[in-house]
Design a protein around this motif. Structure first.
Motif, PDB file in Angstrom:
ATOM      1  N   THR A  22      39.352  -2.198  20.604  1.00  0.00           N
ATOM      2  CA  THR A  22      39.411  -1.632  19.260  1.00  0.00           C
ATOM      3  C   THR A  22      38.352  -0.540  19.148  1.00  0.00           C
ATOM      4  OG1 THR A  22      40.166  -3.701  18.241  1.00  0.00           O
ATOM      5  CG2 THR A  22      39.128  -2.085  16.796  1.00  0.00           C
TER       6      THR A  22
ATOM      7  N   CYS B 294      36.224   1.795  16.619  1.00  0.00           N
ATOM      8  CA  CYS B 294      35.776   1.950  15.246  1.00  0.00           C
ATOM      9  C   CYS B 294      34.954   3.236  15.138  1.00  0.00           C
ATOM     10  CB  CYS B 294      34.932   0.760  14.803  1.00  0.00           C
ATOM     11  SG  CYS B 294      35.824  -0.813  14.777  1.00  0.00           S
TER      12      CYS B 294
ATOM     13  N   THR C 229      36.257   3.992   9.643  1.00  0.00           N
ATOM     14  CA  THR C 229      36.823   2.641   9.754  1.00  0.00           C
ATOM     15  C   THR C 229      36.522   1.839   8.500  1.00  0.00           C
ATOM     16  OG1 THR C 229      36.618   2.607  12.164  1.00  0.00           O
ATOM     17  CG2 THR C 229      36.736   0.485  11.053  1.00  0.00           C
TER      18      THR C 229
ATOM     19  N   LEU D 185      34.068  -2.304   8.592  1.00  0.00           N
ATOM     20  CA  LEU D 185      33.539  -2.398   9.955  1.00  0.00           C
ATOM     21  C   LEU D 185      33.059  -3.810  10.305  1.00  0.00           C
ATOM     22  CD1 LEU D 185      32.647  -1.073  12.623  1.00  0.00           C
ATOM     23  CD2 LEU D 185      30.498  -0.441  11.479  1.00  0.00           C
TER      24      LEU D 185
ATOM     25  N   HIS E 218      35.699  -6.054  11.869  1.00  0.00           N
ATOM     26  CA  HIS E 218      36.031  -5.761  13.263  1.00  0.00           C
ATOM     27  C   HIS E 218      34.929  -6.261  14.207  1.00  0.00           C
ATOM     28  CE1 HIS E 218      39.541  -3.266  12.367  1.00  0.00           C
ATOM     29  NE2 HIS E 218      38.839  -2.742  11.363  1.00  0.00           N
TER      30      HIS E 218
END
Length: 288
Positions: A190, A192, A196, A199, A202
């Motif tokens: 992934t 970022c 994003t 955050l 994630h």
């Protein structure tokens, strides 16, 4: 304050071993051909940080047995002048690797300058040719910092296949190639970045986190999945990374310090790739 529980990933020690092996290989090439590997460094202007970085790299070259050729251009140099300079180095058989210190100034087309580097001499892994090789998993030169990150993960036995890796940052010479290399090792990646949304959500899913966004202490320990592997590739004024070290170290299983983590490996990979480039160009196959 939370006490660190994570094991440190010592980039300084690994870089020392990598450079030692590169020095042995450089000596072998010089002995067999009478020609020492040569790295050309190109610097536009007199930015103090860039001048320091280039001087450090040239000093390391000398320690390893790599000949250093430095080309300094004025701040007023144009894109055409820089491209011509790099093109001449690319055509010079005595030069085996080329490093363009960046940034080069807003008036210069940096991508055009990078693309003037011959692929076989792109030891910093900055051309589109090298980027494509990383993306397709083909032989070529990796971007040095991402390459150093993978070497650190390997040295500490971090299993990447099937793991969720989160890369915070998307620069073409750090964040993007790091993700490509992780994907090539069967991690689920992934990316970022500054746009994003949420955050922390994630970050909380990351088995392996690579911070490469250039924002001091952006990532806190509370954002991390317990036991995550944290690689801080950020470097900000005051020797501060993108990760808040103390809080992250209390939650992670492995973590890189700043300084002494990713930084030393960047230079080590540059020197190693310069020696490899010289061996290929001079027809000296690597020994088993």
């Amino acid at each position: 304050m939370p006490q660190p529980t994570a094991r440190l990933m010592d980039g300084t020690a690994l870089a020392r071993r990598t450079i030692s092996a590169a020095a042995d290989r450089a000596a072998e090439i010089t002995r067999r051909t009478g020609t020492a590997p040569c790295l050309a460094t190109v610097l536009v202007g007199e930015d103090p940080a860039s001048v320091t970085y280039v001087r450090m790299k040239r000093n390391r070259c000398e320690q390893v047995g790599i000949r250093s050729l430095h080309v300094a251009l004025p701040t007023t140099a144009s894109t055409a002048e820089l491209v011509d300079t790099i093109g001449a180095l690319s055509a010079d058989p005595a030069v085996h690797g080329i490093l363009l210190q960046h940034p080069v100034g807003p008036h210069i087309d940096e991508r055009a300058a990078f693309e003037a580097i011959a692929p076989e001499k792109d030891v910093d892994g900055v051309t589109m040719h090298s980027f494509a090789a990383m993306g397709f998993g083909l032989p070529g030169f990796v971007s040095c910092t991402p390459g150093g990150i993978l070497r650190l993960l390997d040295a500490y036995g971090v299993e990447l296949a099937g793991r969720h890796a989160v890369v915070v940052g998307r620069s073409p010479i750090l964040g993007k190639p790091t993700g490509l290399l992780l994907l090539g090792r069967d991690a689920t990646v992934t990316y970022c970045h500054s746009r994003t949304a949420d955050l922390p959500a994630h970050l909380a899913r990351a088995d392996v986190l690579v911070a490469a966004v250039g924002r001091p202490r952006l990532i806190l320990g509370e954002h991390l999945k317990p036991g995550a592997v944290v690689v801080d590739a950020g470097y900000n004024p005051g020797n501060v990374g993108d990760v808040d070290f103390d809080s992250a170290a209390a939650r992670a299983s492995l973590i890189t310090p700043v300084p002494g983590g990713v930084g030393p490996m960047t230079i080590a990979v540059l020197l190693e790739q310069t020696v490899h480039a010289a061996g290929r160009q001079l027809g000296v196959p690597a020994t088993a």
